[in-house]
Design a protein around this motif. Structure first.
Motif, PDB file in Angstrom:
ATOM      1  N   TYR A   1       0.825  -1.211   0.000  1.00 12.63           N
ATOM      2  CA  TYR A   1       0.000   0.000   0.000  1.00 12.63           C
ATOM      3  C   TYR A   1       0.860   1.262   0.000  1.00 12.63           C
ATOM      4  O   TYR A   1       0.477   2.275  -0.593  1.00 12.63           O
ATOM      5  CB  TYR A   1      -0.979  -0.001   1.171  1.00 12.63           C
ATOM      6  N   GLU A   2       2.009   1.201   0.618  1.00 12.60           N
ATOM      7  CA  GLU A   2       2.945   2.330   0.554  1.00 12.60           C
ATOM      8  C   GLU A   2       3.413   2.538  -0.884  1.00 12.60           C
ATOM      9  O   GLU A   2       3.405   3.664  -1.392  1.00 12.60           O
ATOM     10  CB  GLU A   2       4.164   2.081   1.458  1.00 12.60           C
ATOM     11  N   ARG A   3       3.830   1.441  -1.542  1.00 11.03           N
ATOM     12  CA  ARG A   3       4.302   1.538  -2.936  1.00 11.03           C
ATOM     13  C   ARG A   3       3.213   2.062  -3.864  1.00 11.03           C
ATOM     14  O   ARG A   3       3.490   2.788  -4.815  1.00 11.03           O
ATOM     15  CB  ARG A   3       4.780   0.181  -3.434  1.00 11.03           C
TER      16      ARG A   3
ATOM     17  N   ARG B   1      -5.547   5.062   8.444  1.00 14.05           N
ATOM     18  CA  ARG B   1      -5.562   4.981   6.979  1.00 14.05           C
ATOM     19  C   ARG B   1      -5.544   3.526   6.524  1.00 14.05           C
ATOM     20  O   ARG B   1      -6.269   3.136   5.612  1.00 14.05           O
ATOM     21  CB  ARG B   1      -4.358   5.749   6.424  1.00 14.05           C
ATOM     22  N   LEU B   2      -4.709   2.727   7.171  1.00 13.25           N
ATOM     23  CA  LEU B   2      -4.615   1.316   6.811  1.00 13.25           C
ATOM     24  C   LEU B   2      -5.928   0.587   7.104  1.00 13.25           C
ATOM     25  O   LEU B   2      -6.380  -0.245   6.309  1.00 13.25           O
ATOM     26  CB  LEU B   2      -3.456   0.659   7.561  1.00 13.25           C
ATOM     27  N   ALA B   3      -6.563   0.895   8.227  1.00 17.53           N
ATOM     28  CA  ALA B   3      -7.854   0.281   8.558  1.00 17.53           C
ATOM     29  C   ALA B   3      -8.909   0.676   7.522  1.00 17.53           C
ATOM     30  O   ALA B   3      -9.740  -0.146   7.116  1.00 17.53           O
ATOM     31  CB  ALA B   3      -8.288   0.699   9.967  1.00 17.53           C
ATOM     32  N   PHE B   4      -8.874   1.929   7.076  1.00 18.72           N
ATOM     33  CA  PHE B   4      -9.799   2.397   6.040  1.00 18.72           C
ATOM     34  C   PHE B   4      -9.581   1.603   4.747  1.00 18.72           C
ATOM     35  O   PHE B   4     -10.539   1.114   4.133  1.00 18.72           O
ATOM     36  CB  PHE B   4      -9.593   3.896   5.796  1.00 18.72           C
ATOM     37  N   ILE B   5      -8.326   1.461   4.349  1.00 16.66           N
ATOM     38  CA  ILE B   5      -7.998   0.713   3.129  1.00 16.66           C
ATOM     39  C   ILE B   5      -8.485  -0.723   3.249  1.00 16.66           C
ATOM     40  O   ILE B   5      -9.113  -1.261   2.330  1.00 16.66           O
ATOM     41  CB  ILE B   5      -6.477   0.739   2.864  1.00 16.66           C
ATOM     42  N   ARG B   6      -8.208  -1.341   4.378  1.00 16.55           N
ATOM     43  CA  ARG B   6      -8.606  -2.737   4.580  1.00 16.55           C
ATOM     44  C   ARG B   6     -10.125  -2.888   4.491  1.00 16.55           C
ATOM     45  O   ARG B   6     -10.632  -3.819   3.865  1.00 16.55           O
ATOM     46  CB  ARG B   6      -8.115  -3.236   5.935  1.00 16.55           C
ATOM     47  N   HIS B   7     -10.855  -1.972   5.097  1.00 13.27           N
ATOM     48  CA  HIS B   7     -12.318  -2.075   5.036  1.00 13.27           C
ATOM     49  C   HIS B   7     -12.815  -1.871   3.597  1.00 13.27           C
ATOM     50  O   HIS B   7     -13.732  -2.570   3.151  1.00 13.27           O
ATOM     51  CB  HIS B   7     -12.977  -1.076   5.982  1.00 13.27           C
ATOM     52  N   CYS B   8     -12.197  -0.951   2.880  1.00 14.33           N
ATOM     53  CA  CYS B   8     -12.564  -0.746   1.471  1.00 14.33           C
ATOM     54  C   CYS B   8     -12.320  -2.011   0.657  1.00 14.33           C
ATOM     55  O   CYS B   8     -13.136  -2.376  -0.194  1.00 14.33           O
ATOM     56  CB  CYS B   8     -11.766   0.412   0.878  1.00 14.33           C
ATOM     57  N   ARG B   9     -11.199  -2.698   0.930  1.00 11.92           N
ATOM     58  CA  ARG B   9     -10.899  -3.930   0.201  1.00 11.92           C
ATOM     59  C   ARG B   9     -11.922  -5.012   0.548  1.00 11.92           C
ATOM     60  O   ARG B   9     -12.325  -5.779  -0.322  1.00 11.92           O
ATOM     61  CB  ARG B   9      -9.478  -4.405   0.513  1.00 11.92           C
ATOM     62  N   ILE B  10     -12.346  -5.063   1.812  1.00  9.43           N
ATOM     63  CA  ILE B  10     -13.381  -6.024   2.214  1.00  9.43           C
ATOM     64  C   ILE B  10     -14.668  -5.754   1.431  1.00  9.43           C
ATOM     65  O   ILE B  10     -15.382  -6.681   1.055  1.00  9.43           O
ATOM     66  CB  ILE B  10     -13.618  -5.960   3.739  1.00  9.43           C
ATOM     67  N   LEU B  11     -14.943  -4.483   1.154  1.00 12.49           N
ATOM     68  CA  LEU B  11     -16.129  -4.111   0.381  1.00 12.49           C
ATOM     69  C   LEU B  11     -15.938  -4.339  -1.117  1.00 12.49           C
ATOM     70  O   LEU B  11     -16.852  -4.109  -1.910  1.00 12.49           O
ATOM     71  CB  LEU B  11     -16.478  -2.642   0.634  1.00 12.49           C
ATOM     72  N   GLY B  12     -14.749  -4.792  -1.503  1.00 13.66           N
ATOM     73  CA  GLY B  12     -14.486  -5.101  -2.907  1.00 13.66           C
ATOM     74  C   GLY B  12     -14.060  -3.914  -3.740  1.00 13.66           C
ATOM     75  O   GLY B  12     -14.027  -4.006  -4.970  1.00 13.66           O
ATOM     76  N   LEU B  13     -13.735  -2.804  -3.114  1.00 12.19           N
ATOM     77  CA  LEU B  13     -13.308  -1.629  -3.861  1.00 12.19           C
ATOM     78  C   LEU B  13     -11.902  -1.838  -4.416  1.00 12.19           C
ATOM     79  O   LEU B  13     -11.045  -2.449  -3.761  1.00 12.19           O
ATOM     80  CB  LEU B  13     -13.338  -0.383  -2.973  1.00 12.19           C
TER      81      LEU B  13
END
Length: 144
Positions: free
Chosen positions: A20-22, A46-58
């Motif tokens: 995610y940094e890259r 920020r990382l928790a936000f990203i992870r939740h977005c990925r769980i939602l399939g974004l």
């Protein structure tokens, strides 16, 4: 906090944090004198936000877009609504495709009874026939 602590706090692997940094989704951390990365609570959020977005399939692009909106919070959320509407539409298409796939699998499974030998397996025969039809369509330029 160090990368391992950050990763554990959100439930991801350290390689995921680096990825995610890259990709520019997670800002680079400061470095300590010993060269270790020093993450803050903001990185965790920020990382928790990203992870939740990925769980939602974004997708990563969709997440990046949402982060841009997050960083400029004094604008209408119409664009976010449109992004989510597009994502919902895409998810519905995927669900439809998965339901069609399920029907194919159920049909294949119904084509083979217990107690048959492999040479009489309806599942293998069905897959082989469909494969031959796809090969024929591809070689003849047909798309049906």
């Amino acid at each position: 906090m160090r990368i391992g602590q950050l990763a554990r706090s959100v439930g991801v692997d350290t390689q995921t944090v680096r990825f995610y940094e890259r990709e520019g989704l997670l800002p680079p951390p400061d470095r300590q004198e010993n060269g270790y990365r020093a993450y803050t609570e903001k990185h965790g959020e920020r990382l928790a936000f990203i992870r939740h977005c990925r769980i939602l399939g974004l997708s990563l692009a969709e997440i990046h877009e949402l982060q841009i909106f997050q960083d400029d919070p004094h604008q209408p959320c119409n664009a976010i609504n449109a992004l989510l509407d597009d994502h919902i539409s895409h998810m519905r298409s995927q669900i439809t495709a998965l339901q069609a796939l399920e029907q194919q699998l159920v049909s294949l499974r119904a084509s083979c009874n217990e107690g048959r030998e492999i040479n009489a397996c309806g599942i293998l025969t069905g897959i082989s026939e469909e494969s031959k039809q796809q090969l024929y369509r591809a070689s003849s330029g047909r798309k049906d």
